[in-house]
Scaffold this motif. Structure first.
Motif, PDB file in Angstrom:
ATOM      1  N   HIS A  53      57.351 -64.113 -24.113  1.00  0.00           N
ATOM      2  CA  HIS A  53      56.215 -63.515 -24.813  1.00  0.00           C
ATOM      3  C   HIS A  53      56.721 -62.430 -25.768  1.00  0.00           C
ATOM      4  O   HIS A  53      57.478 -61.539 -25.348  1.00  0.00           O
ATOM      5  CB  HIS A  53      55.220 -62.916 -23.822  1.00  0.00           C
ATOM      6  CG  HIS A  53      54.601 -63.926 -22.900  1.00  0.00           C
ATOM      7  ND1 HIS A  53      55.307 -64.518 -21.869  1.00  0.00           N
ATOM      8  CD2 HIS A  53      53.343 -64.447 -22.862  1.00  0.00           C
ATOM      9  CE1 HIS A  53      54.512 -65.359 -21.235  1.00  0.00           C
ATOM     10  NE2 HIS A  53      53.320 -65.341 -21.812  1.00  0.00           N
ATOM     11  N   PHE A  54      56.276 -62.495 -27.014  1.00  0.00           N
ATOM     12  CA  PHE A  54      56.803 -61.586 -28.036  1.00  0.00           C
ATOM     13  C   PHE A  54      55.703 -61.041 -28.944  1.00  0.00           C
ATOM     14  O   PHE A  54      54.762 -61.752 -29.299  1.00  0.00           O
ATOM     15  CB  PHE A  54      57.829 -62.304 -28.923  1.00  0.00           C
ATOM     16  CG  PHE A  54      59.071 -62.747 -28.213  1.00  0.00           C
ATOM     17  CD1 PHE A  54      60.157 -61.896 -28.069  1.00  0.00           C
ATOM     18  CD2 PHE A  54      59.162 -64.027 -27.693  1.00  0.00           C
ATOM     19  CE1 PHE A  54      61.306 -62.312 -27.412  1.00  0.00           C
ATOM     20  CE2 PHE A  54      60.306 -64.457 -27.036  1.00  0.00           C
ATOM     21  CZ  PHE A  54      61.387 -63.600 -26.898  1.00  0.00           C
ATOM     22  N   PHE A  55      55.883 -59.772 -29.328  1.00  0.00           N
ATOM     23  CA  PHE A  55      55.159 -59.184 -30.449  1.00  0.00           C
ATOM     24  C   PHE A  55      56.164 -59.025 -31.583  1.00  0.00           C
ATOM     25  O   PHE A  55      57.299 -58.601 -31.356  1.00  0.00           O
ATOM     26  CB  PHE A  55      54.578 -57.817 -30.080  1.00  0.00           C
ATOM     27  CG  PHE A  55      53.290 -57.887 -29.323  1.00  0.00           C
ATOM     28  CD1 PHE A  55      52.072 -57.756 -29.975  1.00  0.00           C
ATOM     29  CD2 PHE A  55      53.287 -58.085 -27.954  1.00  0.00           C
ATOM     30  CE1 PHE A  55      50.874 -57.822 -29.284  1.00  0.00           C
ATOM     31  CE2 PHE A  55      52.102 -58.151 -27.239  1.00  0.00           C
ATOM     32  CZ  PHE A  55      50.887 -58.021 -27.914  1.00  0.00           C
ATOM     33  N   ILE A  83      52.001 -58.568 -35.449  1.00  0.00           N
ATOM     34  CA  ILE A  83      51.430 -57.226 -35.586  1.00  0.00           C
ATOM     35  C   ILE A  83      50.793 -57.105 -36.960  1.00  0.00           C
ATOM     36  O   ILE A  83      51.483 -57.140 -37.980  1.00  0.00           O
ATOM     37  CB  ILE A  83      52.514 -56.153 -35.393  1.00  0.00           C
ATOM     38  CG1 ILE A  83      53.151 -56.294 -34.006  1.00  0.00           C
ATOM     39  CG2 ILE A  83      51.935 -54.763 -35.582  1.00  0.00           C
ATOM     40  CD1 ILE A  83      54.358 -55.404 -33.789  1.00  0.00           C
ATOM     41  N   ASP A  84      49.487 -56.978 -36.999  1.00  0.00           N
ATOM     42  CA  ASP A  84      48.760 -56.898 -38.268  1.00  0.00           C
ATOM     43  C   ASP A  84      49.106 -55.596 -38.993  1.00  0.00           C
ATOM     44  O   ASP A  84      49.137 -54.525 -38.386  1.00  0.00           O
ATOM     45  CB  ASP A  84      47.256 -56.967 -38.015  1.00  0.00           C
ATOM     46  CG  ASP A  84      46.467 -57.077 -39.310  1.00  0.00           C
ATOM     47  OD1 ASP A  84      46.087 -56.014 -39.856  1.00  0.00           O
ATOM     48  OD2 ASP A  84      46.234 -58.216 -39.770  1.00  0.00           O
ATOM     49  N   LYS A  85      49.374 -55.692 -40.292  1.00  0.00           N
ATOM     50  CA  LYS A  85      49.798 -54.530 -41.068  1.00  0.00           C
ATOM     51  C   LYS A  85      48.719 -53.461 -41.154  1.00  0.00           C
ATOM     52  O   LYS A  85      49.004 -52.276 -41.363  1.00  0.00           O
ATOM     53  CB  LYS A  85      50.224 -54.959 -42.471  1.00  0.00           C
ATOM     54  CG  LYS A  85      51.482 -55.810 -42.507  1.00  0.00           C
ATOM     55  CD  LYS A  85      51.867 -56.169 -43.928  1.00  0.00           C
ATOM     56  CE  LYS A  85      53.138 -57.007 -43.955  1.00  0.00           C
ATOM     57  NZ  LYS A  85      53.533 -57.384 -45.342  1.00  0.00           N
ATOM     58  N   ILE A  91      46.426 -54.819 -28.712  1.00  0.00           N
ATOM     59  CA  ILE A  91      46.684 -54.023 -27.511  1.00  0.00           C
ATOM     60  C   ILE A  91      46.172 -54.727 -26.256  1.00  0.00           C
ATOM     61  O   ILE A  91      46.823 -54.717 -25.201  1.00  0.00           O
ATOM     62  CB  ILE A  91      46.052 -52.628 -27.635  1.00  0.00           C
ATOM     63  CG1 ILE A  91      46.700 -51.849 -28.789  1.00  0.00           C
ATOM     64  CG2 ILE A  91      46.198 -51.855 -26.329  1.00  0.00           C
ATOM     65  CD1 ILE A  91      48.189 -51.660 -28.657  1.00  0.00           C
ATOM     66  N   ASN A  92      44.992 -55.325 -26.353  1.00  0.00           N
ATOM     67  CA  ASN A  92      44.414 -56.008 -25.187  1.00  0.00           C
ATOM     68  C   ASN A  92      45.292 -57.174 -24.733  1.00  0.00           C
ATOM     69  O   ASN A  92      45.436 -57.431 -23.532  1.00  0.00           O
ATOM     70  CB  ASN A  92      42.996 -56.499 -25.500  1.00  0.00           C
ATOM     71  CG  ASN A  92      42.008 -55.351 -25.604  1.00  0.00           C
ATOM     72  OD1 ASN A  92      42.154 -54.331 -24.950  1.00  0.00           O
ATOM     73  ND2 ASN A  92      41.004 -55.516 -26.456  1.00  0.00           N
ATOM     74  N   GLY A 119      56.001 -50.607 -33.483  1.00  0.00           N
ATOM     75  CA  GLY A 119      56.378 -50.811 -32.086  1.00  0.00           C
ATOM     76  C   GLY A 119      56.036 -49.649 -31.172  1.00  0.00           C
ATOM     77  O   GLY A 119      55.840 -49.833 -29.963  1.00  0.00           O
ATOM     78  N   ALA A 120      55.939 -48.449 -31.731  1.00  0.00           N
ATOM     79  CA  ALA A 120      55.646 -47.271 -30.913  1.00  0.00           C
ATOM     80  C   ALA A 120      54.291 -47.387 -30.220  1.00  0.00           C
ATOM     81  O   ALA A 120      54.116 -46.909 -29.094  1.00  0.00           O
ATOM     82  CB  ALA A 120      55.692 -46.007 -31.771  1.00  0.00           C
TER      83      ALA A 120
END
Length: 253
Positions: A53-55, A83-85, A91-92, A119-120
């Motif tokens: 699983h990756f973001f 990750i949407d700009k 988050i969910n 990423g933070a």
């Protein structure tokens, strides 16, 4: 007293067990220069081979990176969330994956996640939900630029992107130079590659001749460029910077 200590130890162990329930968030470094896999340690190879699983900032480049690392890896079963700009990461979904016991990897476009990228937010969420966060060792353009600059590595600050337009940009440059002189602190900042040369022009225009400027570009690549000189010297021989990632560092005397 001994009984009290035993109770405290038991409570602490129970807390650690709670902390370890669920998945772990791994912050996975990506080479700064395209294809520079030699800059990654063995632990990155180990974890990317098993995480499912990756973001990622960009799913297409994340898939390509994993395939470069593991040519025999079957990509299709892996789960990716881009990750949407504008709205940031889902988050969910992160909470769902971690609570289900899945280890989750986070990859930026290059360098180390959480440093000048989204990423933070993912790491913050993992901490809030009591999940473990593990940063993997890898290349960071900011750290490498500071190492190579010869400027003050005891006190430094990263300022992200400067304002794009004047007068905000010129004012910010002057503020950073003043703060650098007052605190003897190296100031780091970055720019979109196609704006590298305009930023350099602004630095040469607004900084004092004795202020030290380091330009670090294409770090870890075969054609890496790192030079530190006073502003006055840069003015005499101004380079034409490539449209490639660069870090700018100043230290005012």
């Amino acid at each position: 007293m001994t009984k009290k200590i035993k109770l405290q130890c038991r409570d602490h162990f129970s807390f650690l067990q709670q902390m370890q329930t669920g998945g772990t968030l791994y912050l996975i470094p990506v080479p700064i220069a395209d294809g520079a896999l030699h800059t990654l340690p063995a632990e990155v190879l180990q974890h990317t081979a098993r995480i499912q699983h990756f973001f990622a900032e960009n799913v297409r480049t994340a898939r390509r990176f994993l395939k470069q690392m593991h040519p025999a890896l079957v990509i299709e079963p892996l789960k990716f969330s881009e990750i949407d700009k504008h709205s940031g990461p889902d988050i969910n979904l992160l909470k769902q994956w971690l609570k289900a016991g899945h280890d989750v990897g986070v990859m930026s476009e290059s360098g180390c996640p959480g440093i000048a990228d989204p990423g933070a937010v993912l790491a913050e969420t993992a901490h809030k939900t009591g999940m473990k966060v593990i940063p993997l060792t890898g290349p960071s353009s900011l750290v490498l630029a500071l190492m190579a600059s010869g400027l003050n590595g005891q006190s430094f600050a990263f300022n992200g992107y400067l304002p794009v337009k004047d007068p905000a940009r010129s004012q910010r440059i002057k503020q950073l130079e003043l703060h650098s002189r007052k605190e003897n602190q190296t100031q780091l900042f970055i720019e979109t590659p196609y704006r590298n040369n305009p930023l350099l022009d602004e630095l040469l225009k607004h900084c004092q001749p004795g202020t030290m400027l380091c330009i670090a570009q294409n770090l870890t690549a075969a054609d890496a460029f790192v030079q530190t000189k006073p502003i006055g010297e840069w003015k005499k021989n101004k380079p034409a910077l490539e449209k490639a990632p660069a870090v700018f560092l100043i230290l005012a005397n």
